[in-house]
Enzyme design. Structure first.
Site, PDB file in Angstrom:
ATOM      1  N   CYS A 115       5.027  -2.067   8.364  1.00  0.00           N
ATOM      2  CA  CYS A 115       5.392  -0.771   8.945  1.00  0.00           C
ATOM      3  C   CYS A 115       5.207  -0.757  10.463  1.00  0.00           C
ATOM      4  O   CYS A 115       4.286  -1.357  11.000  1.00  0.00           O
ATOM      5  CB  CYS A 115       4.600   0.335   8.277  1.00  0.00           C
ATOM      6  SG  CYS A 115       4.936   0.427   6.501  1.00  0.00           S
TER       7      CYS A 115
ATOM      8  N   LYS B 255      -3.987  -6.172   2.807  1.00  0.00           N
ATOM      9  CA  LYS B 255      -5.097  -6.914   2.199  1.00  0.00           C
ATOM     10  C   LYS B 255      -4.796  -8.394   2.081  1.00  0.00           C
ATOM     11  O   LYS B 255      -5.699  -9.200   1.831  1.00  0.00           O
ATOM     12  CB  LYS B 255      -5.413  -6.349   0.798  1.00  0.00           C
ATOM     13  CG  LYS B 255      -5.498  -4.841   0.733  1.00  0.00           C
ATOM     14  CD  LYS B 255      -6.431  -4.259   1.781  1.00  0.00           C
ATOM     15  CE  LYS B 255      -6.338  -2.751   1.845  1.00  0.00           C
ATOM     16  NZ  LYS B 255      -5.041  -2.226   2.260  1.00  0.00           N
TER      17      LYS B 255
ATOM     18  N   GLU C 193      -6.878   4.727  -0.270  1.00  0.00           N
ATOM     19  CA  GLU C 193      -6.521   5.288   1.035  1.00  0.00           C
ATOM     20  C   GLU C 193      -6.062   6.727   0.860  1.00  0.00           C
ATOM     21  O   GLU C 193      -5.318   7.043  -0.065  1.00  0.00           O
ATOM     22  CB  GLU C 193      -5.404   4.471   1.684  1.00  0.00           C
ATOM     23  CG  GLU C 193      -5.841   3.085   2.103  1.00  0.00           C
ATOM     24  CD  GLU C 193      -4.743   2.300   2.799  1.00  0.00           C
ATOM     25  OE1 GLU C 193      -5.066   1.275   3.404  1.00  0.00           O
ATOM     26  OE2 GLU C 193      -3.570   2.715   2.736  1.00  0.00           O
TER      27      GLU C 193
ATOM     28  N   ASP D  25       0.818  -1.212   0.000  1.00  0.00           N
ATOM     29  CA  ASP D  25       0.000   0.000   0.000  1.00  0.00           C
ATOM     30  C   ASP D  25       0.853   1.264   0.000  1.00  0.00           C
ATOM     31  O   ASP D  25       0.465   2.278  -0.586  1.00  0.00           O
ATOM     32  CB  ASP D  25      -0.930   0.006   1.218  1.00  0.00           C
ATOM     33  CG  ASP D  25      -2.147  -0.876   1.006  1.00  0.00           C
ATOM     34  OD1 ASP D  25      -2.054  -1.807   0.183  1.00  0.00           O
ATOM     35  OD2 ASP D  25      -3.177  -0.645   1.655  1.00  0.00           O
TER      36      ASP D  25
ATOM     37  N   CYS E  88       1.012  -8.151   4.884  1.00  0.00           N
ATOM     38  CA  CYS E  88       0.491  -6.788   4.724  1.00  0.00           C
ATOM     39  C   CYS E  88      -1.024  -6.719   4.565  1.00  0.00           C
ATOM     40  O   CYS E  88      -1.717  -7.725   4.532  1.00  0.00           O
ATOM     41  CB  CYS E  88       1.221  -6.097   3.584  1.00  0.00           C
ATOM     42  SG  CYS E  88       2.953  -5.735   4.022  1.00  0.00           S
TER      43      CYS E  88
ATOM     44  N   SER F 203      -5.345   5.025   5.348  1.00  0.00           N
ATOM     45  CA  SER F 203      -4.286   4.127   5.791  1.00  0.00           C
ATOM     46  C   SER F 203      -4.379   3.959   7.300  1.00  0.00           C
ATOM     47  O   SER F 203      -4.844   4.853   8.014  1.00  0.00           O
ATOM     48  CB  SER F 203      -2.923   4.730   5.430  1.00  0.00           C
ATOM     49  OG  SER F 203      -1.886   4.128   6.169  1.00  0.00           O
TER      50      SER F 203
END
Length: 550
Positions: free
Chosen positions: A191, A121, A440, A78, A119, A466
């Site tokens: 992240c 999705k 997002e 993303d 991550c 996000s």
């Protein structure tokens, strides 16, 4: 075993020959067939290390008497897709992943699955596909990234998105921004804050689908490899016991996960993914109303990025999800897990909790849960805000609308200095169907924060945010503009009234004015007329239903 349909009897001689061409032996074919669903890719830092985890999982399967077969799914980053047309593919990729898992597992007769996502999705997509089969599966999430450091200060990806706004208003130089760019993302993993990927990993563990501590064990920690190996061994036991996901994923299990989500202040995207996962069991098994109802039952107990000062490594060292379950045990209902112990047994087994990071219920970070569902004439079917990442002075805000028909228009206005204190930015035609893909809005929200406007400017959209967004960002407005929602009727200067405590959001217009404006709009013209997104736009449901394909 399901795999007997592929490998047993004279009639399956050709099938066995093809498996032998892959190197499998007669002895391998006597064992349970376990699919190892990997999402390794060289373009996503959250997935760059997953080959190591898949190898460990396969070792675990072999060691406990199973035969592993690895295959891959796609995985979109993303962060790399952010701010351009690529983000339109992020949420829709969830359905592709679900279809891929379902197709591969059914076509090859797997008896069980080890899912290895990281991550945003990819986690829900894999779970959705596996649920359609209702065969035993276990999830090994790839783990968070460690924060980077520059001049004694910690940074992560969102530091850079906000850094762009800081640079625009002269708070930092281009050279300083470049230095942060070089250090913020330290290596493998999702992240470093409680953004969507880590939120979904935490909820996967709270649902009982991962082994304890899996969600918060970091990507570079050897414990993650050991968890993958143990998960590979565990899935063989689950197949022998015939422990199906529907034995684990009861209504109570979903409510447990939602309580954890609300208490931690997870990503607003969880309000899309949890209903979508539950939908694979039963239509509207879990809805946005469940989030709304349960938000009155728990406070916000952890101050984690983007809404606080802590990182995922702090949550892990404080005791991880088992510690969160322990703190919430008076609200948690007992359910089965892949671990073999019940969810409350796992909670009770906790030996250490750092209450500076995971607060006690009676001494929370905020009295209100970390997520809030708002309703009103602007969003009759609901919208969502991460109230745990909102400045208290913005809990209630009335302001004039500045309306933009795409994220790109809004970013140009924000960076062009056209937004002033008190404004309510409205970004529409970015919903699941209208976008299409429900992009997002991290770039505009981060720019607002970087420019120091997050305590005076609100943003509402039928798109989404996000997990790294903070500030008064209200998304998932339903119905969306493309479906004739009220957000399509808003004009510049209309007064938007937001009250997060009372859970209300309204535009100060008479119903007759709204109806008149909507009647003049005409039928929505799809932006994309061919390819996957064209099909997706026609089939996707609204955000309040999880944006699933009809």
């Amino acid at each position: 075993m399901i795999s007997d349909n592929v490998k047993k009897g004279v009639i399956r001689t050709p099938n066995r020959a093809l498996l032998k061409a892959c190197g499998y032996t007669d002895e391998d074919m006597e064992k349970p067939f376990i699919g190892i669903v990997n999402s390794f890719t060289e373009v996503v830092p959250g997935h760059i290390h997953l080959r190591t985890l898949s190898e460990a999982a396969k070792h675990g399967v072999y060691a406990n008497g199973g035969t592993p077969f690895e295959f891959n799914t796609i995985g979109i980053c993303d962060g790399i897709a952010m701010g351009h047309e690529g983000m339109k593919y992020s949420l829709p990729s969830r359905e592709i992943i679900a279809d891929a898992v379902e197709s591969m597992a059914r076509a090859h007769g797997f008896d069980g699955l080890v899912l290895i996502p990281t991550c945003d999705k990819i986690v829900p997509g894999m779970i959705m596909g596996a649920l359609r089969l209702n065969i035993p599966f276990i999830v090994v999430t790839g783990g968070p990234m460690l924060p980077g450091e520059f001049q004694g200060k910690k940074y992560e990806l969102i530091s850079l998105f906000e850094g762009v706004g800081e640079y625009q208003v002269g708070k930092i130089t281009e050279e300083e921004l470049k230095c942060i760019e070089d250090c913020a993302c330290s290596g493998a993993g999702s992240c470093a804050g409680l953004y969507t990927a880590n939120s979904m990993a935490c909820l996967t563990e709270a649902l009982g689908l991962s082994l304890p501590m899996c969600a918060t064990t970091h990507a570079v920690d050897a414990q993650k490899v050991r968890l993958a190996k143990k998960s590979g061994s565990k899935i063989v036991d689950m197949v022998k016991e015939d422990l199906k996901p529907t034995d684990i994923l009861t209504k109570e299990a979903f409510e447990n996960a939602i309580l954890v989500d609300l208490a931690l202040g997870g990503s607003t995207n969880t309000t899309l993914h949890i209903p979508a996962i539950a939908n694979e069991i039963e239509n509207k098994f879990i809805t946005l109303d469940d989030f709304d109802r349960l938000s009155d039952e728990v406070p916000h107990i952890a101050s984690i990025k983007p809404g606080g000062e802590h990182y995922m490594i702090d949550l892990h060292n404080a005791g991880g999800i088992p510690a969160v379950l322990n703190v919430l045990k008076e609200k948690i209902r007992d359910t089965k897990t892949v671990d073999g112990r019940s969810i409350l047994e796992i909670a009770e087994s906790v030996k250490y909790i750092n209450y500076d990071v995971i607060r006690k219920v009676e001494a929370p970070v905020h009295e209100t849960a970390g997520l809030r569902v708002l309703k009103g004439n602007l969003a009759p079917n609901g919208c969502v805000v991460k109230i745990g990442a909102v400045h208290p002075k913005m809990y209630k805000h009335d302001g004039p609308a500045k309306v933009y028909n795409s994220e790109d228009e809004a970013i140009s206005a924000i960076l062009g200095g056209k937004i002033v204190e008190g404004d309510v930015i409205v970004i529409r035609y970015e919903g699941p169907s209208g976008g299409p893909g429900m992009r997002e809005m991290l770039s505009p929200t981060s720019a607002i924060c970087g420019m120091g406007l997050d305590d005076s400017v609100a943003l509402i959209t039928d798109g989404r945010f996000s997990g790294g967004s903070r500030g008064p960002c209200i998304g998932h407005v339903s119905p969306e503009a493309a479906a004739g929602g009220v957000i399509a009727a808003i004009e510049n200067g209309d007064i938007i009234k937001i009250d997060m405590i009372e859970k209300e959001i309204n535009v100060d217009l008479d119903e007759s004015v709204i109806k008149e404006r909507l009647s003049k709009l005409g039928e929505f013209e799809p932006k994309i007329k061919k390819g996957y997104l064209s099909r997706y736009s026609k089939l996707v449901s609204s955000a309040d239903e999880g944006a699933v394909l009809k």
